[in-house]
Motif scaffolding. Structure first.
Motif, mmCIF file in Angstrom:
data_model
loop_
_atom_site.group_PDB
_atom_site.id
_atom_site.type_symbol
_atom_site.label_atom_id
_atom_site.label_comp_id
_atom_site.label_asym_id
_atom_site.label_seq_id
_atom_site.Cartn_x
_atom_site.Cartn_y
_atom_site.Cartn_z
ATOM 1 N N PHE A 23 41.457 23.415 38.117
ATOM 2 C CA PHE A 23 42.544 24.336 38.448
ATOM 3 C C PHE A 23 41.965 25.621 39.020
ATOM 4 C CE2 PHE A 23 46.154 27.207 37.179
ATOM 5 C CZ PHE A 23 47.081 26.637 38.026
ATOM 6 N N GLU A 24 42.553 26.091 40.102
ATOM 7 C CA GLU A 24 42.051 27.277 40.797
ATOM 8 C C GLU A 24 43.098 28.388 40.765
ATOM 9 O OE1 GLU A 24 39.950 28.336 45.106
ATOM 10 O OE2 GLU A 24 40.981 26.424 44.820
ATOM 11 N N VAL A 25 42.694 29.543 40.261
ATOM 12 C CA VAL A 25 43.567 30.715 40.205
ATOM 13 C C VAL A 25 42.812 31.921 40.748
ATOM 14 C CG1 VAL A 25 44.937 32.252 38.740
ATOM 15 C CG2 VAL A 25 44.747 29.844 38.158
ATOM 16 N N ASP A 26 43.415 32.590 41.714
ATOM 17 C CA ASP A 26 42.782 33.777 42.311
ATOM 18 C C ASP A 26 41.367 33.480 42.806
ATOM 19 O OD1 ASP A 26 45.054 35.295 41.735
ATOM 20 O OD2 ASP A 26 44.264 35.951 39.794
ATOM 21 N N GLY A 27 41.163 32.274 43.308
ATOM 22 C CA GLY A 27 39.859 31.905 43.851
ATOM 23 C C GLY A 27 38.839 31.474 42.830
ATOM 24 N N GLU A 28 39.183 31.513 41.551
ATOM 25 C CA GLU A 28 38.253 31.088 40.502
ATOM 26 C C GLU A 28 38.644 29.698 40.009
ATOM 27 O OE1 GLU A 28 36.182 32.751 36.376
ATOM 28 O OE2 GLU A 28 37.665 33.964 37.460
ATOM 29 N N ILE A 29 37.646 28.847 39.762
ATOM 30 C CA ILE A 29 37.884 27.451 39.402
ATOM 31 C C ILE A 29 37.702 27.249 37.900
ATOM 32 C CG2 ILE A 29 37.136 25.081 39.787
ATOM 33 C CD1 ILE A 29 36.071 26.005 42.522
ATOM 34 N N PHE A 30 38.661 26.539 37.307
ATOM 35 C CA PHE A 30 38.620 26.292 35.870
ATOM 36 C C PHE A 30 38.755 24.803 35.582
ATOM 37 C CE2 PHE A 30 40.560 30.528 36.288
ATOM 38 C CZ PHE A 30 39.662 31.276 35.548
ATOM 39 N N TRP A 64 45.621 31.614 29.936
ATOM 40 C CA TRP A 64 47.061 31.758 29.984
ATOM 41 C C TRP A 64 47.473 33.204 30.238
ATOM 42 C CZ3 TRP A 64 51.323 29.258 30.809
ATOM 43 C CH2 TRP A 64 51.291 27.860 30.768
ATOM 44 N N TYR A 65 46.755 34.147 29.679
ATOM 45 C CA TYR A 65 47.055 35.549 29.967
ATOM 46 C C TYR A 65 46.835 35.844 31.445
ATOM 47 C CZ TYR A 65 47.317 36.762 24.986
ATOM 48 O OH TYR A 65 47.684 36.862 23.659
ATOM 49 N N ARG A 66 45.862 35.193 32.020
ATOM 50 C CA ARG A 66 45.539 35.427 33.432
ATOM 51 C C ARG A 66 46.522 34.740 34.378
ATOM 52 N NH1 ARG A 66 39.613 34.797 36.286
ATOM 53 N NH2 ARG A 66 40.301 35.132 38.432
#
Length: 207
Positions: free
Chosen positions: A79-86, A99-101
């Motif tokens: 999963f990618e959020v704001d260019g960061e991969i998780f 989740w806060y992010r």
């Protein structure tokens, strides 16, 4: 034609069963964290490329140890959020941070698909590609709801710390793209891959 699933994901297995395919599940011994570390040693790589690398590694590892004849499917999701991969958070602390992010934001779920044609463990042909779908979370999910969700244990074992097909569904505002990609296995992608290898998707359906 027998389909073998080189994945321990209950969601992928359930997806296949829901669409009429009953695969045999194969174990793999891929150290995902070590593979990611090695792949990014000289710098980050796109999420779509990473999930495809992991999906292929799982399929190849399962094929080499099982020695089966049929089609072997490997999959992976990030999963990618704001260019960061998780990937999977594994711990409650990491899940809460994510989740806060991602609360109220839109991220992209990337799913890799690697399909091998194996004959007695020898790879005859292989195809694969990654799919992606945008996911927008509700902006009013409370801290108490996040804590309760994490306490179920569900978000600890899935990319992005959420599901669309279980308890996490209520926290998703909308998606843009293939919903099965968010579950971790695009059925449309599987059909295309099966056809690329010269087989019929409908032959995978159980009687």
């Amino acid at each position: 034609m027998q389909l073998f699933l080189a994945s321990t994901s209950p969601a992928r297995l359930q997806t296949l069963r829901q669409v009429g395919i009953v695969p045999s599940v194969l174990d793999h011994s891929v150290d995902e964290e070590a593979l990611v570390e090695a792949a990014t040693a000289s710098g980050p790589i796109p999420a779509g490329e990473m999930v495809q690398l992991l999906a292929r590694a799982k399929a190849l590892d399962a094929a080499s140890t099982a020695g089966v004849t049929g089609l072997i499917l490997g999959g992976d999701s990030l999963f990618e959020v704001d260019g960061e991969i998780f990937g999977k958070p594994h711990t409650p602390e990491r899940a809460k941070q994510r989740w806060y992010r991602q609360r109220g934001k839109t991220g992209v779920l990337h799913s890799g698909h690697s399909l091998l044609h194996s004959q007695y463990g020898e790879i005859v042909a292989e195809v694969g590609f990654a799919t992606h779908t945008s996911v927008t979370f509700v902006d009013d999910v409370s801290d108490d709801e996040i804590d309760a969700y994490i306490a179920t244990g569900e978000p600890l074992k899935v990319a992005g710390a959420f599901t669309i097909d279980a308890k996490g569904a209520g926290f998703i505002e909308s998606i843009d793209g293939d919903p099965y990609t968010v579950v971790g296995l695009s059925v449309a992608a599987l059909r295309r891959l099966v056809r690329q290898l010269g087989f019929s998707y409908t032959d995978l359906w159980s009687a």
